[in-house]
Motif scaffolding. Structure first.
Motif, mmCIF file in Angstrom:
data_model
loop_
_atom_site.group_PDB
_atom_site.id
_atom_site.type_symbol
_atom_site.label_atom_id
_atom_site.label_comp_id
_atom_site.label_asym_id
_atom_site.label_seq_id
_atom_site.Cartn_x
_atom_site.Cartn_y
_atom_site.Cartn_z
ATOM 1 N N LYS B 8 0.856 -1.182 0.000
ATOM 2 C CA LYS B 8 0.000 0.000 0.000
ATOM 3 C C LYS B 8 0.893 1.233 0.000
ATOM 4 C CE LYS B 8 -4.320 -0.960 2.249
ATOM 5 N NZ LYS B 8 -5.347 -0.308 3.028
ATOM 6 N N THR B 31 -7.566 8.818 9.619
ATOM 7 C CA THR B 31 -7.799 8.212 8.317
ATOM 8 C C THR B 31 -7.573 9.295 7.250
ATOM 9 O OG1 THR B 31 -9.499 6.854 9.356
ATOM 10 C CG2 THR B 31 -9.542 6.951 6.956
ATOM 11 N N PRO B 32 -6.996 9.011 6.093
ATOM 12 C CA PRO B 32 -6.611 7.694 5.555
ATOM 13 C C PRO B 32 -5.095 7.432 5.563
ATOM 14 C CG PRO B 32 -6.904 9.277 3.777
ATOM 15 C CD PRO B 32 -6.960 10.045 5.067
ATOM 16 N N GLU B 35 -2.236 3.378 8.166
ATOM 17 C CA GLU B 35 -1.289 2.274 7.947
ATOM 18 C C GLU B 35 0.145 2.724 8.226
ATOM 19 O OE1 GLU B 35 -3.634 3.133 5.818
ATOM 20 O OE2 GLU B 35 -4.954 1.390 5.733
ATOM 21 N N GLU B 38 0.656 2.375 11.967
ATOM 22 C CA GLU B 38 0.488 0.951 12.235
ATOM 23 C C GLU B 38 1.754 0.182 11.857
ATOM 24 O OE1 GLU B 38 -2.953 -0.585 10.212
ATOM 25 O OE2 GLU B 38 -2.615 -2.613 10.955
ATOM 26 N N ILE B 115 -13.290 11.460 4.317
ATOM 27 C CA ILE B 115 -12.098 10.605 4.387
ATOM 28 C C ILE B 115 -11.645 10.159 3.005
ATOM 29 C CG2 ILE B 115 -12.554 9.801 6.730
ATOM 30 C CD1 ILE B 115 -13.472 7.105 5.403
ATOM 31 N N GLN B 116 -12.284 10.682 1.962
ATOM 32 C CA GLN B 116 -11.899 10.285 0.605
ATOM 33 C C GLN B 116 -10.831 11.244 0.065
ATOM 34 O OE1 GLN B 116 -12.652 7.484 -0.715
ATOM 35 N NE2 GLN B 116 -14.187 6.832 0.771
ATOM 36 N N GLN B 175 -3.952 4.376 0.031
ATOM 37 C CA GLN B 175 -4.677 3.111 0.187
ATOM 38 C C GLN B 175 -4.412 2.111 -0.933
ATOM 39 O OE1 GLN B 175 -6.440 2.148 2.800
ATOM 40 N NE2 GLN B 175 -5.931 4.058 3.816
ATOM 41 N N MET B 176 -4.029 2.593 -2.128
ATOM 42 C CA MET B 176 -3.907 1.654 -3.242
ATOM 43 C C MET B 176 -2.641 0.804 -3.132
ATOM 44 S SD MET B 176 -3.211 4.434 -6.186
ATOM 45 C CE MET B 176 -2.671 3.488 -7.565
#
Lengths: 216, 358
Positions: B8, B31-32, B35, B38, B115-116, B175-176
């Motif tokens: 990602k 968000t986003p 990760e 994390e 969140i987009q 995210q991708m």
């Protein structure tokens, strides 16, 4: 794919980004194509992006019912379970449960592990050796055990879905066989299938379609 | 066996950070971009590093300031609303001439927004990230691969010029998932951090890191020195990419995720006989002004079309860069909506047809 449909309830779990949703969607389509009533449950409480709920329209045209959290795709980033979720424990409909990534995602299973045990289930671990956090069979096994510990459920088999996204080649898929076998050896679980995109045409693999949301 | 892995965008930033030798992450979840912390939380301890979730964004950015003052490589990440909170600290870091990397995985705004993905923090990043006469370097990746390589580059630029560098990404890139070669970045020679507050041990004069200058003439001098540095950066560090601009009549200017969609639209336009091209700034500060101006000087070029996920923030930079020699238009979606290649193509057709006159 039909060989994997060994229980009415099939749980798909594993590392995030391993391809769980795509496997779940392909499985649900296979069950529907077999003329059986089937639903897919989006149980992802971790990530509001790239999930089963993205495929609601396509799935309904294929005869697959979707059970998605109320807030999925509304951009309300709230970890909630869909209210129709519990219907899977009382119907005779086939149910594919698409769980969120890692042990964090498996938390969603843990509250109802007894219901799964009573109803009967089969849980598959999706493995992708091209994801750096599960690149080695040992690290993949560690995550596998974490998911089992968190969910209070046990895996029955491994789906080797090793891929490098758009750059996946037949050679890359073939190169993953050894690692999947090693994961099988150290986990004591069988590799029930190695999946590869139908466009790749790799020997000894189960062909699947790419159902992930394309941005452009 | 391929050397690439599937990651990602957010993970790629985190792994590239660790590979850049950075051992300190301070942040607060949003968000986003979650990760990133994390991944840091899982992997920083493995290399003897630290991932700390601060009590707020304000606390996190001041931890960054402290670590940078001690000479450590340090990073923080957030998304749009969280970056606004960090604004004060970023200004202090600039005023203290400290290197650090700040990641903004943009989402829709203003306020809590959505969140987009969005690119509506362009003006904030390039012009108003903090109070005072200041700039930071802003890099705009447009693939997961660039999320990794530009993260490494951001650390180097920060150390070379002693200033914050922002990676301006968006929720889609974060995210991708795409294949990444984590070893792709070239190594640069870095200056020693002889200014860092590491303890003089009685062996050298003590170092001071500070952004408070009570005497106006002294403060003015530090600012003028800093702006000489910005000029040097404008000379040396501009990065951009051109696609089919040689004979283009309409040039799309687009960065980040939107540049990829614009590229698809340019390809479609070409099959229809429209001479479209794409200019993609990789550095938003320094903005590739001279390069755009050279394109504007070409008689073949009739029109510029700025394509962004906002209401038109880069358009003024393009106009200034080319001294309004040619017409510049904007097409964008905002609030978290990603434009489609077809929508962009419609706008290429619309503005190509008028040939710069509308």
């Amino acid at each position: 794919m039909n060989n994997l449909i060994k229980s009415r309830i099939i749980i798909i779990a594993g590392h995030y980004g391993s391809g769980k949703t795509n496997i779940a969607v392909n499985l649900a389509e296979a069950v529907a194509a077999d003329g059986k009533r089937v639903c897919i449950v989006d149980l992802d409480i971790v990530n509001p992006y790239f999930r089963s709920a993205d495929n609601v329209k396509e799935l309904s045209t294929l005869g697959v019912r979707t059970i998605i959290p109320e807030f999925a795709n509304t951009n309300v980033d709230i970890p909630s379970l869909p209210k129709e979720y519990y219907s899977i424990f009382i119907t005779d409909e086939y149910s594919i449960v698409d769980v969120g990534g890692d042990a964090d995602g498996a938390v969603a299973l843990s509250a109802d592990y007894d219901k799964y045990q009573k109803s009967g289930y089969i849980m598959y671990y999706v493995f992708n050796c091209y994801r750096p956090m599960t690149a080695t069979p040992e690290s993949a096994l560690e995550l596998l055990r974490q998911i089992e510990n968190t969910s209070h459920l046990t895996f029955s088999g491994i789906i080797n879905n090793s891929n490098l996204g758009t750059e996946t080649t037949a050679a890359l898929v073939e190169a993953s066989f050894g690692k999947a076998d090693r994961l099988s050896e150290i986990s004591g679980l069988p590799v029930v299938a190695t999946t590869a995109l139908d466009t790749l045409d790799v020997l000894n693999t189960v062909p699947i379609k790419n159902r992930t949301k394309q941005l452009f | 066996m391929s050397e690439k892995v599937l990651m990602k965008g957010n993970e790629a930033i985190a792994e590239a950070t660790i590979r850049a030798g950075c051992k300190l992450f301070f942040g607060y979840p949003i968000t986003p971009q979650n990760e990133i912390p994390e991944y840091m939380a899982k992997n920083m301890p493995k290399i003897g590093g630290l991932c700390l979730q601060a009590e707020s964004e304000v606390a996190a950015i001041n931890m960054v300031l402290g670590a940078a003052a001690a000479g450590a490589r340090v990073i923080t990440s957030s998304s749009s609303p969280g970056i606004s909170l960090k604004g004060e600290g970023i200004s202090y870091i600039v005023g203290s001439d400290l290197p650090c990397v700040i990641v903004n995985v943009q989402r829709g705004g203003p306020g809590l927004g959505g969140i987009q993905p969005a690119q509506s923090d362009y003006n904030q990043a390039t012009k108003a990230l903090g109070h005072g006469d200041m700039h930071i370097i802003v890099l705009a990746p447009s693939s997961v691969q660039e999320m990794a390589t530009l993260t490494g580059e951001a650390f180097d630029l920060a150390d070379i010029y002693r200033m914050p560098v922002m990676l301006l990404a968006d929720g889609a890139l974060g995210q991708m998932m795409e294949p990444v070669d984590l070893e792709a970045k070239e190594k640069r020679t870095l200056p020693p951090k002889d200014w860092a507050c590491t303890g003089h041990g009685g062996k050298r004069p003590y170092n001071v890191v500070n952004s408070l200058y009570i005497q106006p003439d002294v403060l003015e001098k530090t600012i003028i020195e800093r702006f000489k540095k910005y000029d040097e950066i404008k000379q040396k560090e501009v990065k951009y990419e051109e696609y089919l601009t040689d004979d283009a009549e309409i040039i799309l200017v687009s960065y980040g995720i939107t540049a990829r969609i614009a590229k698809t639209a340019v390809k479609h336009a070409r099959t229809m006989g429209i001479k479209a091209g794409l200019f993609r700034p990789v550095t938003l500060f320094p903005f590739p002004s001279e390069q755009l101006d050279r394109l504007a000087d070409k008689t073949s070029v009739k029109t510029f079309l700025s394509v962004e996920m906002n209401m038109g923030q880069m358009i003024n930079d393009i106009k200034v860069a080319i001294n309004c020699k040619k017409d510049v238009y904007h097409f964008g979606r905002t609030g978290g909506v990603i434009p489609t290649p077809d929508e962009i193509l419609e706008n290429i057709k619309k503005y190509a047809a008028v040939g710069g006159k509308i």
